[in-house]
Enzyme design. Structure first.
Site, PDB file in Angstrom:
ATOM      1  N   TRP A  75      -3.173  -2.499  -1.440  1.00  0.00           N
ATOM      2  CA  TRP A  75      -2.912  -3.869  -1.863  1.00  0.00           C
ATOM      3  C   TRP A  75      -3.418  -4.731  -0.718  1.00  0.00           C
ATOM      4  O   TRP A  75      -2.859  -4.717   0.375  1.00  0.00           O
ATOM      5  CB  TRP A  75      -1.417  -4.089  -2.079  1.00  0.00           C
ATOM      6  CG  TRP A  75      -1.081  -5.452  -2.603  1.00  0.00           C
ATOM      7  CD1 TRP A  75      -1.079  -5.856  -3.909  1.00  0.00           C
ATOM      8  CD2 TRP A  75      -0.686  -6.594  -1.831  1.00  0.00           C
ATOM      9  NE1 TRP A  75      -0.725  -7.183  -3.991  1.00  0.00           N
ATOM     10  CE2 TRP A  75      -0.479  -7.658  -2.735  1.00  0.00           C
ATOM     11  CE3 TRP A  75      -0.503  -6.830  -0.485  1.00  0.00           C
ATOM     12  CZ2 TRP A  75      -0.081  -8.922  -2.321  1.00  0.00           C
ATOM     13  CZ3 TRP A  75      -0.114  -8.094  -0.066  1.00  0.00           C
ATOM     14  CH2 TRP A  75       0.101  -9.126  -0.984  1.00  0.00           C
TER      15      TRP A  75
ATOM     16  N   GLU B  40       3.240 -13.827 -13.930  1.00  0.00           N
ATOM     17  CA  GLU B  40       2.910 -12.513 -13.385  1.00  0.00           C
ATOM     18  C   GLU B  40       1.939 -11.737 -14.259  1.00  0.00           C
ATOM     19  O   GLU B  40       0.987 -11.149 -13.764  1.00  0.00           O
ATOM     20  CB  GLU B  40       4.185 -11.662 -13.240  1.00  0.00           C
ATOM     21  CG  GLU B  40       5.043 -12.011 -12.059  1.00  0.00           C
ATOM     22  CD  GLU B  40       6.282 -11.129 -11.980  1.00  0.00           C
ATOM     23  OE1 GLU B  40       6.576 -10.638 -10.895  1.00  0.00           O
ATOM     24  OE2 GLU B  40       6.964 -10.932 -13.015  1.00  0.00           O
TER      25      GLU B  40
ATOM     26  N   ASN C  69      -0.131   1.662   6.031  1.00  0.00           N
ATOM     27  CA  ASN C  69       0.564   0.732   5.151  1.00  0.00           C
ATOM     28  C   ASN C  69       1.295  -0.253   6.040  1.00  0.00           C
ATOM     29  O   ASN C  69       2.125   0.157   6.846  1.00  0.00           O
ATOM     30  CB  ASN C  69       1.559   1.506   4.280  1.00  0.00           C
ATOM     31  CG  ASN C  69       2.647   0.621   3.725  1.00  0.00           C
ATOM     32  OD1 ASN C  69       2.391  -0.512   3.341  1.00  0.00           O
ATOM     33  ND2 ASN C  69       3.867   1.127   3.697  1.00  0.00           N
ATOM     34  N   GLY C  70       0.980  -1.525   5.922  1.00  0.00           N
ATOM     35  CA  GLY C  70       1.657  -2.515   6.751  1.00  0.00           C
ATOM     36  C   GLY C  70       0.659  -3.525   7.279  1.00  0.00           C
ATOM     37  O   GLY C  70      -0.408  -3.711   6.699  1.00  0.00           O
TER      38      GLY C  70
ATOM     39  N   ARG D  39       2.566   0.478  -5.583  1.00  0.00           N
ATOM     40  CA  ARG D  39       2.569  -0.252  -4.322  1.00  0.00           C
ATOM     41  C   ARG D  39       1.275  -1.036  -4.099  1.00  0.00           C
ATOM     42  O   ARG D  39       1.142  -1.763  -3.112  1.00  0.00           O
ATOM     43  CB  ARG D  39       2.767   0.716  -3.154  1.00  0.00           C
ATOM     44  CG  ARG D  39       4.032   1.517  -3.249  1.00  0.00           C
ATOM     45  CD  ARG D  39       4.094   2.548  -2.160  1.00  0.00           C
ATOM     46  NE  ARG D  39       4.358   1.954  -0.876  1.00  0.00           N
ATOM     47  CZ  ARG D  39       5.560   1.752  -0.378  1.00  0.00           C
ATOM     48  NH1 ARG D  39       6.624   2.101  -1.067  1.00  0.00           N
ATOM     49  NH2 ARG D  39       5.729   1.216   0.802  1.00  0.00           N
TER      50      ARG D  39
ATOM     51  N   LYS E 212       4.465  -3.675  -7.013  1.00  0.00           N
ATOM     52  CA  LYS E 212       5.878  -3.588  -7.355  1.00  0.00           C
ATOM     53  C   LYS E 212       6.765  -3.637  -6.115  1.00  0.00           C
ATOM     54  O   LYS E 212       7.875  -4.147  -6.155  1.00  0.00           O
ATOM     55  CB  LYS E 212       6.127  -2.290  -8.132  1.00  0.00           C
ATOM     56  CG  LYS E 212       7.544  -2.176  -8.634  1.00  0.00           C
ATOM     57  CD  LYS E 212       7.609  -1.787 -10.081  1.00  0.00           C
ATOM     58  CE  LYS E 212       8.971  -2.006 -10.672  1.00  0.00           C
ATOM     59  NZ  LYS E 212       9.141  -3.367 -11.187  1.00  0.00           N
TER      60      LYS E 212
ATOM     61  N   LYS F 239       7.837 -14.361 -15.262  1.00  0.00           N
ATOM     62  CA  LYS F 239       7.285 -13.264 -16.079  1.00  0.00           C
ATOM     63  C   LYS F 239       5.931 -13.664 -16.647  1.00  0.00           C
ATOM     64  O   LYS F 239       4.980 -12.900 -16.632  1.00  0.00           O
ATOM     65  CB  LYS F 239       8.223 -12.902 -17.248  1.00  0.00           C
ATOM     66  CG  LYS F 239       9.479 -12.140 -16.915  1.00  0.00           C
ATOM     67  CD  LYS F 239       9.300 -10.691 -16.574  1.00  0.00           C
ATOM     68  CE  LYS F 239       9.008 -10.452 -15.135  1.00  0.00           C
ATOM     69  NZ  LYS F 239      10.036 -10.475 -14.142  1.00  0.00           N
TER      70      LYS F 239
ATOM     71  N   HIS G 106      12.343 -36.145 -13.955  1.00  0.00           N
ATOM     72  CA  HIS G 106      12.015 -36.539 -12.573  1.00  0.00           C
ATOM     73  C   HIS G 106      10.657 -36.010 -12.141  1.00  0.00           C
ATOM     74  O   HIS G 106      10.459 -35.662 -10.986  1.00  0.00           O
ATOM     75  CB  HIS G 106      13.112 -36.056 -11.623  1.00  0.00           C
ATOM     76  CG  HIS G 106      14.440 -36.671 -11.910  1.00  0.00           C
ATOM     77  ND1 HIS G 106      14.699 -38.012 -11.744  1.00  0.00           N
ATOM     78  CD2 HIS G 106      15.582 -36.128 -12.400  1.00  0.00           C
ATOM     79  CE1 HIS G 106      15.948 -38.270 -12.099  1.00  0.00           C
ATOM     80  NE2 HIS G 106      16.502 -37.133 -12.509  1.00  0.00           N
TER      81      HIS G 106
ATOM     82  N   GLU H 169      13.046 -17.207 -14.411  1.00  0.00           N
ATOM     83  CA  GLU H 169      12.585 -15.838 -14.643  1.00  0.00           C
ATOM     84  C   GLU H 169      11.561 -15.798 -15.782  1.00  0.00           C
ATOM     85  O   GLU H 169      10.572 -15.074 -15.716  1.00  0.00           O
ATOM     86  CB  GLU H 169      13.802 -14.936 -14.938  1.00  0.00           C
ATOM     87  CG  GLU H 169      13.503 -13.487 -15.247  1.00  0.00           C
ATOM     88  CD  GLU H 169      12.766 -12.731 -14.132  1.00  0.00           C
ATOM     89  OE1 GLU H 169      12.575 -13.280 -13.056  1.00  0.00           O
ATOM     90  OE2 GLU H 169      12.353 -11.591 -14.391  1.00  0.00           O
TER      91      GLU H 169
ATOM     92  N   CYS I 158       0.842  -1.192   0.000  1.00  0.00           N
ATOM     93  CA  CYS I 158       0.000   0.000   0.000  1.00  0.00           C
ATOM     94  C   CYS I 158       0.880   1.246   0.000  1.00  0.00           C
ATOM     95  O   CYS I 158       2.040   1.209   0.376  1.00  0.00           O
ATOM     96  CB  CYS I 158      -0.939   0.079   1.191  1.00  0.00           C
ATOM     97  SG  CYS I 158      -1.929  -1.387   1.433  1.00  0.00           S
TER      98      CYS I 158
HETATM   99  C1  G6P Z   1       7.326  -8.140  -6.025  1.00  0.00           C
HETATM  100  C2  G6P Z   1       7.350  -7.729  -7.470  1.00  0.00           C
HETATM  101  C3  G6P Z   1       8.428  -8.525  -8.202  1.00  0.00           C
HETATM  102  C4  G6P Z   1       9.770  -8.357  -7.509  1.00  0.00           C
HETATM  103  C5  G6P Z   1       9.698  -8.738  -6.030  1.00  0.00           C
HETATM  104  C6  G6P Z   1      10.965  -8.364  -5.292  1.00  0.00           C
HETATM  105  O1  G6P Z   1       6.861  -9.429  -5.903  1.00  0.00           O
HETATM  106  O2  G6P Z   1       6.098  -7.933  -8.061  1.00  0.00           O
HETATM  107  O3  G6P Z   1       8.531  -8.065  -9.530  1.00  0.00           O
HETATM  108  O4  G6P Z   1      10.726  -9.153  -8.141  1.00  0.00           O
HETATM  109  O5  G6P Z   1       8.624  -8.021  -5.420  1.00  0.00           O
HETATM  110  O6  G6P Z   1      11.096  -6.977  -5.309  1.00  0.00           O
HETATM  111  P1  G6P Z   1      12.431  -6.202  -5.025  1.00  0.00           P
HETATM  112  O7  G6P Z   1      12.049  -4.758  -5.039  1.00  0.00           O
HETATM  113  O8  G6P Z   1      12.890  -6.647  -3.666  1.00  0.00           O
HETATM  114  O9  G6P Z   1      13.394  -6.570  -6.058  1.00  0.00           O
END
Ligand code: G6P
Length: 634
Positions: free
Chosen positions: A80, A516, A106-107, A27, A629, A513, A532, A509, A2
């Site tokens: 969030w 996500e 926030n928290g 956020r 993010k 992606k 396996h 990764e 948030c």
């Molecule tokens: C969230 C984001 C990801 C990111 C992760 C770690 O889950 O959606 O894209 O990789 O946080 O974030 P950071 O800021 O610690 O790299």
């Protein structure tokens, strides 16, 4: 998670709050709200207006435009969801029963259940499912007690009430409080969640992160854990956890101002993918100027003796940053010869390995705000400090894209990934920046510890110098290629990504992606593990994306890919053109480069493939559902 904003001054608060929230939407964006207070006259309570809307901030903006929200003081929130679904009744601000106190937070208030029970026993009725709602009720109760004790309804009383309440709260939080009886005061507080006060001309804006201050001020006062501040038009009063007044000189925000701009791209994510060649070029220019690596090794914040004093490295990170850390660990072990382990920060904090001597601990976080990464680093620092033996002393390095973040304040040694602000929730260019940081680190360790010959180091440096050009042609050619392929596979249910060695993290990764932003189930596996278990999933409906780069595991990956093909899987190769065209059904070709630098290139087709699938499905690429993010909750 948030984002919170609070503003007080001579201008209308609502537009400033909305402007700040717009910059904090990364956020969280499942609902938003604001509350403003209008002064009605001397000795009269202010008029509290509270507006909330489900969904993106634009819904709240429309509501405020239609119905107004008057006053020169206010608080705002972009959510969030943690406790309670993203519905209007759970959106902040939350108020006490008489709507006299309003709070944004926030928290997570970890002990909210017991506090709620206690308040309910007192007759308080709750209207939301959130943890936050206990706060306005608790403040309201303390205000009543204080007034019964003879204190008058002024800002000092509000401050005291908040100070008493935060002593009752457990958890990591940042909050802002307003009260109708003090229509020219805001109280803000933080504990393990970021909060920064911006000092404007006769006005103050307090927010979870500095982008919210863009266009407002560059003079800032970041708050420390346990601090509470009273903001009035006359100034700021800052108090520590014990209630002692604090004096701190504000600092100047460096390079922090930005306004989100997509240029001509359809989405920020696509723009950020296309920015990668420039980021690579900048890194090469800054860190690998012509000359022998011993004379001009990648600039890092350590002296030579530091590199010799390290026996092992542990890296703590989450999400995409953890994948960069896995590539980093490969480089540090296989190129620089230092035992390196990578941990999920969220796991490390509760089950760290036994303390080992002479260990470098690296925290990787693009935002510099991820709660688990910060807490894991803090825990590690504490337990090392508790040990008297100097061999166990904390040796810390942070890798981040935000040099003004909480990480940068927590850790003295910072490597700046220098990718520029990233808006798309799915990390792309910052991942590349993190990879480069690890190449720099590995080169330094190898050069200073002489674990590689000058020739080998020079050769890696030269390979890295070629990356910007390779990236430029990759992003140009693959946009179309990936789009075509993405259209074929847009409706698929599952995708398997395979890689080995240094490209195994890129398979992870690629899968992350896709999950996500396209909401398609995807898994990344080390190609040798396919047999396996995951191979049982394969048939003609499951595409397999295989990263096959000439090098020590090339033939192995090709064999593993054949195993998938034999089960009728559609095989997509991320591989140099000539090598793979007989095995693979489709190609996302990459240039033939040394295996060691290949992750810097193989990740690009992954990013573009996911992007085009999500865009084709008409999804919100930059703000995918349920994600944020910056994850500032545990
Ligand atoms: C969230 C984001 C990801 C990111 C992760 C770690 O889950 O959606 O894209 O990789 O946080 O974030 P950071 O800021 O610690 O790299």
């Amino acid at each position: 998670m948030c984002g919170i904003v609070a503003v007080i001054g001579s201008r209308e608060a609502a537009p400033l709050l909305l402007g700040g929230l717009r910059q904090l939407e990364y956020r969280g964006y499942d609902s938003a709200g604001l509350a403003t207070l209008k002064i009605l006259g001397n000795d009269q309570p202010g008029l509290l207006t509270c507006r909330k809307a489900k969904g993106k901030l634009v819904n709240l903006s429309s509501l405020v435009e239609e119905d107004g929200s008057p006053g020169h003081l206010g608080i705002g929130h972009t959510r969030w969801a943690t406790h309670g679904k993203p519905e209007v009744h759970n959106a902040h601000p939350h108020t006490d029963s008489l709507s006299r106190v309003a709070v944004v937070q926030n928290g997570i208030i970890e002990n909210y259940r017991s506090l709620k029970q206690e308040l309910e026993t007192d007759g308080v009725e709750f209207v939301s499912d959130t943890d936050t709602e206990v706060i306005p009720h608790l403040i309201s109760r303390e205000l009543r007690y204080l007034q019964e004790e003879g204190l008058s309804a002024n800002e000092a009383t509000l401050l005291k009430a908040v100070q008493r309440v935060i002593k009752q709260l457990k958890g990591a939080y940042a909050l802002a409080v307003i009260w109708v009886d003090t229509p020219d005061a805001i109280v803000v507080a933080r504990n393990q969640a970021p909060l920064v006060i911006g000092l404007g001309e006769g006005e103050f804006l307090c927010a979870s992160d500095t982008p919210a201050l863009a266009g407002f001020t560059k003079t800032i006062l970041p708050m420390e854990d346990g601090e509470v501040a009273l903001l009035t038009p006359l100034g700021i009063e800052l108090y520590n956890h014990q209630g002692d007044r604090q004096q701190r000189t504000p600092s100047l925000l460096t390079g922090g101002e930005y306004f989100a701009d997509k240029s001509n791209f359809r989405h920020f994510m696509l723009k950020e993918i296309h920015e990668q060649p420039d980021i690579a070029e900048l890194w090469v220019a800054r860190h690998l100027p012509a000359g022998l690596p011993e004379e001009a090794p990648v600039a890092l914040p350590f002296d030579s003796s530091f590199y010799e004093s390290i026996d092992q490295i542990q890296i703590l990170a989450c999400g995409t940053s953890r994948h960069a850390a896995l590539v980093g660990a490969y480089l540090l072990e296989q190129f620089a010869g230092i035992p390196t382990s990578v941990f999920y920060a969220s796991e490390f904090r509760y089950s760290p390995p036994p303390l080992a001597p002479n260990t470098l601990t690296i925290g990787v976080t693009q935002s510099g705000e991820t709660a688990d990464t910060l807490a894991a680093l803090a825990m590690e620092t504490q337990r090392r400090k508790a040990n008297q033996d100097p061999a166990f002393a904390p040796r810390l390095l942070g890798i981040t894209n935000r040099t003004e973040s909480s990480l940068a304040r927590q850790i003295p040694n910072i490597l700046d990934t220098g990718a520029g602000i990233e808006i798309g929730v799915a990390a792309t260019k910052t991942f590349l920046g993190q990879l480069f940081a690890f190449y720099g680190l590995a080169i330094n360790f190898a050069a200073r510890r002489k674990s590689r010959s000058s020739q080998e180091i020079l050769s890696l440096c030269n390979d890295l110098r070629s990356v910007p050009n390779h990236l430029r042609s990759l992003v140009d050619t693959h946009d179309e290629l990936a789009e075509e392929l993405a259209h074929i596979f847009a409706e698929t249910q599952d995708v398997i990504f395979l890689g080995r060695g240094i490209n195994y993290p890129i398979a992870l990764e690629g899968a992350l992606k896709l999950k996500e932003i396209s909401y398609i189930h995807a898994e990344g596996y080390p190609a040798g593990e396919l047999k396996h278990g995951p191979i049982a999933l394969l048939d003609q409906r499951v595409p397999v994306i295989s990263i096959a780069v000439p090098g020590i595991v090339f033939d192995k990956v090709l064999s593993n890919s054949q195993e998938a093909k034999a089960r009728d899987a559609q095989l997509i190769g991320v591989t140099p053109d000539l090598q793979g065209d007989e095995i693979f059904d489709s190609l996302l070709p990459i240039p033939e480069v040394s295996e060691l630098i290949s992750p810097l290139l193989t990740v690009v087709p992954m990013q573009l493939f996911s992007y085009h699938i999500a865009a084709h499905r008409g999804l919100d690429v930059d703000q995918p559902r349920n994600l944020a993010k910056s994850v500032t909750v545990e």
